[in-house]
Motif scaffolding. Structure first.
Motif, PDB file in Angstrom:
ATOM      1  N   ILE A 122       3.119 -21.425 -18.404  1.00 30.57           N
ATOM      2  CA  ILE A 122       2.522 -21.958 -17.185  1.00 30.57           C
ATOM      3  C   ILE A 122       3.640 -22.639 -16.401  1.00 30.57           C
ATOM      4  CG2 ILE A 122       0.788 -23.485 -16.190  1.00 30.57           C
ATOM      5  CD1 ILE A 122      -0.820 -23.166 -18.774  1.00 30.57           C
ATOM      6  N   GLU A 123       3.922 -22.103 -15.242  1.00 21.54           N
ATOM      7  CA  GLU A 123       5.058 -22.559 -14.457  1.00 21.54           C
ATOM      8  C   GLU A 123       4.724 -23.787 -13.602  1.00 21.54           C
ATOM      9  OE1 GLU A 123       6.586 -19.197 -12.320  1.00 21.54           O
ATOM     10  OE2 GLU A 123       7.022 -18.103 -14.162  1.00 21.54           O
ATOM     11  N   GLU A 124       5.770 -24.366 -13.064  1.00 26.24           N
ATOM     12  CA  GLU A 124       5.644 -25.548 -12.201  1.00 26.24           C
ATOM     13  C   GLU A 124       4.649 -25.291 -11.077  1.00 26.24           C
ATOM     14  OE1 GLU A 124       8.484 -28.532  -9.551  1.00 26.24           O
ATOM     15  OE2 GLU A 124       9.351 -26.736 -10.443  1.00 26.24           O
ATOM     16  N   ARG A 152       7.939 -20.188 -37.585  1.00 25.82           N
ATOM     17  CA  ARG A 152       7.020 -20.864 -36.665  1.00 25.82           C
ATOM     18  C   ARG A 152       6.450 -19.839 -35.677  1.00 25.82           C
ATOM     19  NH1 ARG A 152       7.213 -26.081 -38.770  1.00 25.82           N
ATOM     20  NH2 ARG A 152       9.342 -26.792 -39.054  1.00 25.82           N
ATOM     21  N   PRO A 153       5.203 -20.017 -35.282  1.00 25.19           N
ATOM     22  CA  PRO A 153       4.618 -19.100 -34.292  1.00 25.19           C
ATOM     23  C   PRO A 153       5.231 -19.344 -32.920  1.00 25.19           C
ATOM     24  CG  PRO A 153       3.099 -20.889 -34.774  1.00 25.19           C
ATOM     25  CD  PRO A 153       4.267 -21.045 -35.716  1.00 25.19           C
ATOM     26  N   PRO A 154       5.092 -18.380 -32.005  1.00 24.26           N
ATOM     27  CA  PRO A 154       5.581 -18.601 -30.642  1.00 24.26           C
ATOM     28  C   PRO A 154       4.914 -19.843 -30.037  1.00 24.26           C
ATOM     29  CG  PRO A 154       4.910 -16.317 -30.948  1.00 24.26           C
ATOM     30  CD  PRO A 154       4.483 -17.071 -32.177  1.00 24.26           C
ATOM     31  N   ILE A 155       5.684 -20.604 -29.308  1.00 24.72           N
ATOM     32  CA  ILE A 155       5.193 -21.846 -28.719  1.00 24.72           C
ATOM     33  C   ILE A 155       4.913 -21.613 -27.238  1.00 24.72           C
ATOM     34  CG2 ILE A 155       5.782 -24.237 -28.189  1.00 24.72           C
ATOM     35  CD1 ILE A 155       7.596 -24.175 -30.696  1.00 24.72           C
ATOM     36  N   PRO A 156       3.646 -21.785 -26.819  1.00 26.15           N
ATOM     37  CA  PRO A 156       3.340 -21.637 -25.397  1.00 26.15           C
ATOM     38  C   PRO A 156       4.153 -22.639 -24.563  1.00 26.15           C
ATOM     39  CG  PRO A 156       1.326 -21.712 -26.694  1.00 26.15           C
ATOM     40  CD  PRO A 156       2.459 -22.081 -27.614  1.00 26.15           C
ATOM     41  N   ILE A 157       4.528 -22.222 -23.375  1.00 27.30           N
ATOM     42  CA  ILE A 157       5.327 -23.064 -22.494  1.00 27.30           C
ATOM     43  C   ILE A 157       4.447 -23.577 -21.358  1.00 27.30           C
ATOM     44  CG2 ILE A 157       7.295 -23.129 -20.905  1.00 27.30           C
ATOM     45  CD1 ILE A 157       8.487 -20.823 -22.638  1.00 27.30           C
ATOM     46  N   ILE A 158       4.484 -24.885 -21.147  1.00 33.46           N
ATOM     47  CA  ILE A 158       3.765 -25.496 -20.032  1.00 33.46           C
ATOM     48  C   ILE A 158       4.772 -26.382 -19.299  1.00 33.46           C
ATOM     49  CG2 ILE A 158       1.867 -26.979 -19.306  1.00 33.46           C
ATOM     50  CD1 ILE A 158       0.514 -26.338 -22.015  1.00 33.46           C
ATOM     51  N   HIS A 159       5.050 -26.058 -18.065  1.00 38.53           N
ATOM     52  CA  HIS A 159       5.977 -26.875 -17.282  1.00 38.53           C
ATOM     53  C   HIS A 159       5.378 -28.260 -17.100  1.00 38.53           C
ATOM     54  CE1 HIS A 159       8.360 -28.372 -13.929  1.00 38.53           C
ATOM     55  NE2 HIS A 159       9.268 -27.448 -14.257  1.00 38.53           N
ATOM     56  N   GLU A 160       6.209 -29.283 -17.181  1.00 37.15           N
ATOM     57  CA  GLU A 160       5.704 -30.658 -17.095  1.00 37.15           C
ATOM     58  C   GLU A 160       5.009 -30.961 -15.770  1.00 37.15           C
ATOM     59  OE1 GLU A 160       8.515 -33.954 -16.864  1.00 37.15           O
ATOM     60  OE2 GLU A 160      10.100 -32.486 -16.554  1.00 37.15           O
ATOM     61  N   LYS A 161       5.254 -30.162 -14.737  1.00 38.47           N
ATOM     62  CA  LYS A 161       4.610 -30.381 -13.434  1.00 38.47           C
ATOM     63  C   LYS A 161       3.613 -29.270 -13.086  1.00 38.47           C
ATOM     64  CE  LYS A 161       8.395 -33.086 -11.569  1.00 38.47           C
ATOM     65  NZ  LYS A 161       9.368 -33.225 -10.490  1.00 38.47           N
ATOM     66  N   ALA A 162       3.110 -28.576 -14.088  1.00 45.43           N
ATOM     67  CA  ALA A 162       2.183 -27.469 -13.849  1.00 45.43           C
ATOM     68  C   ALA A 162       0.823 -27.936 -13.340  1.00 45.43           C
ATOM     69  CB  ALA A 162       2.004 -26.654 -15.126  1.00 45.43           C
ATOM     70  N   LYS A 217       2.879 -33.277 -19.563  1.00 44.47           N
ATOM     71  CA  LYS A 217       4.253 -33.793 -19.559  1.00 44.47           C
ATOM     72  C   LYS A 217       4.738 -34.004 -20.990  1.00 44.47           C
ATOM     73  CE  LYS A 217       4.546 -35.946 -15.042  1.00 44.47           C
ATOM     74  NZ  LYS A 217       4.742 -37.157 -14.266  1.00 44.47           N
ATOM     75  N   ARG A 218       3.912 -34.638 -21.797  1.00 44.79           N
ATOM     76  CA  ARG A 218       4.298 -34.884 -23.195  1.00 44.79           C
ATOM     77  C   ARG A 218       4.466 -33.563 -23.938  1.00 44.79           C
ATOM     78  NH1 ARG A 218       5.471 -38.579 -26.817  1.00 44.79           N
ATOM     79  NH2 ARG A 218       4.634 -38.490 -28.914  1.00 44.79           N
ATOM     80  N   TYR A 219       3.514 -32.657 -23.775  1.00 46.18           N
ATOM     81  CA  TYR A 219       3.603 -31.362 -24.444  1.00 46.18           C
ATOM     82  C   TYR A 219       4.879 -30.639 -24.029  1.00 46.18           C
ATOM     83  CZ  TYR A 219       2.973 -26.599 -25.842  1.00 46.18           C
ATOM     84  OH  TYR A 219       3.191 -25.367 -26.403  1.00 46.18           O
ATOM     85  N   SER A 220       5.202 -30.668 -22.754  1.00 45.09           N
ATOM     86  CA  SER A 220       6.394 -29.984 -22.256  1.00 45.09           C
ATOM     87  C   SER A 220       7.648 -30.469 -22.985  1.00 45.09           C
ATOM     88  CB  SER A 220       6.526 -30.210 -20.753  1.00 45.09           C
ATOM     89  OG  SER A 220       7.705 -29.623 -20.265  1.00 45.09           O
ATOM     90  N   HIS A 221       7.764 -31.775 -23.156  1.00 46.21           N
ATOM     91  CA  HIS A 221       8.925 -32.331 -23.861  1.00 46.21           C
ATOM     92  C   HIS A 221       8.893 -31.967 -25.351  1.00 46.21           C
ATOM     93  CE1 HIS A 221      10.232 -34.489 -20.359  1.00 46.21           C
ATOM     94  NE2 HIS A 221       9.043 -35.044 -20.234  1.00 46.21           N
ATOM     95  N   LEU A 222       7.739 -32.098 -25.984  1.00 45.11           N
ATOM     96  CA  LEU A 222       7.624 -31.768 -27.409  1.00 45.11           C
ATOM     97  C   LEU A 222       7.856 -30.278 -27.645  1.00 45.11           C
ATOM     98  CD1 LEU A 222       4.530 -33.954 -28.363  1.00 45.11           C
ATOM     99  CD2 LEU A 222       6.955 -34.455 -28.806  1.00 45.11           C
ATOM    100  N   CYS A 223       7.370 -29.461 -26.744  1.00 42.73           N
ATOM    101  CA  CYS A 223       7.557 -28.012 -26.835  1.00 42.73           C
ATOM    102  C   CYS A 223       9.051 -27.667 -26.818  1.00 42.73           C
ATOM    103  CB  CYS A 223       6.833 -27.351 -25.669  1.00 42.73           C
ATOM    104  SG  CYS A 223       7.228 -25.644 -25.376  1.00 42.73           S
TER     105      CYS A 223
END
Length: 149
Positions: free
Chosen positions: A22-24, A59-69, A82-88
């Motif tokens: 999920i992009e910005e 590890r399974p593929p990690i979904p990407i979520i931009h911190e400003k999505a 935002k937290r997920y984006s950093h942890l990801c």
């Protein structure tokens, strides 16, 4: 950007076994969005259970979520993303290091503690600095995975 321009969208449910990016600003026009039902991998990462639910090196593929999505959505969704984006980003770094380690063992019948996997480059040090600056602090499973690395 602004891929979903649906101001009346209130809830999103993701499929369970889906990998996505999920992009910005993708959901910035969805100001009424207040309920997100994430796949379990996303929830594990946010809840600090990813390390316990997955196997190092596999590890399974990690979904990407931009911190400003989801920037104009509810405060809870914005903070979670935002937290997920950093942890990801951190988990992706750990997964890459684990794979390098496995490859170094396969390539060498006598693993050495002086191989490239054991050395930290400037990027690795920058990542570890970011872990230390996370507020709230990173989940225990992530810290354990770094230390065990």
């Amino acid at each position: 950007t602004n891929a979903f321009m649906t101001p009346n969208l209130k809830e999103i449910t993701f499929q369970e076994n889906v990998n996505f990016n999920i992009e910005e600003s993708a959901f910035n026009e969805c100001e009424d969005l207040s309920v997100m039902k994430w796949p379990k991998i996303v929830q594990w990462i946010v809840d600090g259970k990813f390390g316990d639910q997955t196997v190092p090196g596999h590890r399974p593929p990690i979904p990407i979520i931009h911190e400003k999505a989801f920037e104009r959505c509810s405060a809870d969704i914005v903070q979670c993303c935002k937290r997920y984006s950093h942890l990801c980003e951190l988990w992706s770094w750990i997964a890459k290091r684990e794979l390098k380690h496995i490859q170094s063992i396969i390539m060498s019948s006598t693993p050495s503690h002086n191989n490239r996997y054991d050395c930290l480059c400037n990027n690795d040090i920058d990542i570890i600095k970011r872990v230390c600056k996370l507020v709230p602090p990173p989940p225990k499973d992530l810290v354990d995975a770094i230390v065990d690395d």
